[in-house]
Design an enzyme around this catalytic site. Sequence first.
Site, short mmCIF file in Angstrom:
data_model
loop_
_atom_site.label_atom_id
_atom_site.label_comp_id
_atom_site.label_asym_id
_atom_site.label_seq_id
_atom_site.Cartn_x
_atom_site.Cartn_y
_atom_site.Cartn_z
N LYS A 1 66.17 72.63 -57.97
CA LYS A 1 66.38 72.20 -56.58
C LYS A 1 66.69 73.39 -55.68
CE LYS A 1 69.80 69.29 -57.33
NZ LYS A 1 69.98 69.37 -58.79
N ARG B 1 74.99 62.57 -54.36
CA ARG B 1 75.00 62.52 -55.83
C ARG B 1 75.53 61.19 -56.33
NH1 ARG B 1 75.31 68.43 -56.69
NH2 ARG B 1 75.27 68.96 -58.87
N ARG C 1 70.48 80.76 -67.30
CA ARG C 1 70.46 81.04 -65.85
C ARG C 1 71.51 82.09 -65.49
NH1 ARG C 1 70.86 76.30 -61.41
NH2 ARG C 1 72.96 75.95 -62.22
N ARG D 1 77.29 81.24 -64.23
CA ARG D 1 78.24 80.27 -63.69
C ARG D 1 79.04 79.66 -64.84
NH1 ARG D 1 74.83 76.38 -59.73
NH2 ARG D 1 76.26 74.90 -60.68
N ARG E 1 77.52 67.70 -67.39
CA ARG E 1 76.86 67.57 -66.09
C ARG E 1 75.63 66.66 -66.19
NH1 ARG E 1 75.74 73.46 -64.57
NH2 ARG E 1 74.97 72.71 -62.58
P1 AMP Z 1 75.49 72.29 -58.01
O1 AMP Z 1 75.48 73.74 -57.65
O2 AMP Z 1 74.73 71.44 -57.03
O3 AMP Z 1 75.05 72.06 -59.44
O4 AMP Z 1 77.02 71.80 -57.91
C1 AMP Z 1 78.03 72.37 -58.73
C2 AMP Z 1 79.21 71.41 -58.83
O5 AMP Z 1 79.75 71.15 -57.53
C3 AMP Z 1 78.87 70.03 -59.40
O6 AMP Z 1 78.84 70.00 -60.82
C4 AMP Z 1 80.01 69.19 -58.82
O7 AMP Z 1 81.21 69.41 -59.53
C5 AMP Z 1 80.18 69.80 -57.42
N1 AMP Z 1 79.32 69.11 -56.43
C6 AMP Z 1 78.27 69.62 -55.73
N2 AMP Z 1 77.72 68.71 -54.92
C7 AMP Z 1 78.43 67.57 -55.11
C8 AMP Z 1 78.33 66.25 -54.58
N3 AMP Z 1 77.38 65.91 -53.69
N4 AMP Z 1 79.24 65.33 -55.01
C9 AMP Z 1 80.21 65.65 -55.88
N5 AMP Z 1 80.36 66.87 -56.44
C10 AMP Z 1 79.47 67.82 -56.06
#
Ligand code: AMP
Length: 209
Positions: A13, A88, A122, A152, A163
């Site tokens: 994404k 989400r 990654r 990360r 996740r």
């Molecule tokens: P990402 O970089 O999009 O994979 O987000 C990393 C982490 O941030 C996720 O595993 C969640 O813990 C938190 N996070 C990001 N976006 C959201 C969202 N829309 N709702 C809840 N938690 C989020």
Amino acid sequence: MNIVFLGPPGAGKGTHAQRLMKEMDIPQISTGDMFRRAIREQTPTGMDAQRYIDKGELVPDEVVVAMVKERLAEPDCANGYILDGFPRTIAQAEALDKIAHIDVALNIDVPDEIIINRLSGRRVCTACGGTFHVSLLRGDTCPECGGSLYQRDDDKPETVKNRLNVYQQNTAPLIGYYEKKGILSTAVCTFDTVEENYQAVKAALNAKA
Ligand code: AMP
């Protein structure tokens, strides 16, 4: 055009949204990036979010929704945006519907085995935010800008599994949510190269645009 990117963590994404952002000249809004920045800057939101992120769990809806609402009110969102990693949950999607009109929900479809391989390899650049797979790297610096690379914490194997479970339970139902609204378009991104996967994303977007 207001676009939502759906898909499991590691589906690409962020990578595709960054490229599309440049082509369409609209901002990419990544809630994950916003949280990581808030954590670095030790803001109250960042400190609150960190304990969920470290475990691979979702930050509570009200925190995320408030953050996105504020961001969408900024002037650069006036001509459209790409939401990457938001919504989400169904509750987040319903909250979004109250503040915005979404034109396309683009679902990036990638099977779990590919995701696990991609995420565990990654690496992210501290300077430009670019993401790269270890198998394509020559050294330990960013091939784009020379910045230093890191993994990360939530890309470590145990957290990745959590996740993916969280995605299946909370986020996958959004596919049906947007399908019912008639704005869902799916790109199957199982190609080996980013370029081919990006072309699949573009084709899916054009099918709805
Ligand atoms: P990402 O970089 O999009 O994979 O987000 C990393 C982490 O941030 C996720 O595993 C969640 O813990 C938190 N996070 C990001 N976006 C959201 C969202 N829309 N709702 C809840 N938690 C989020």
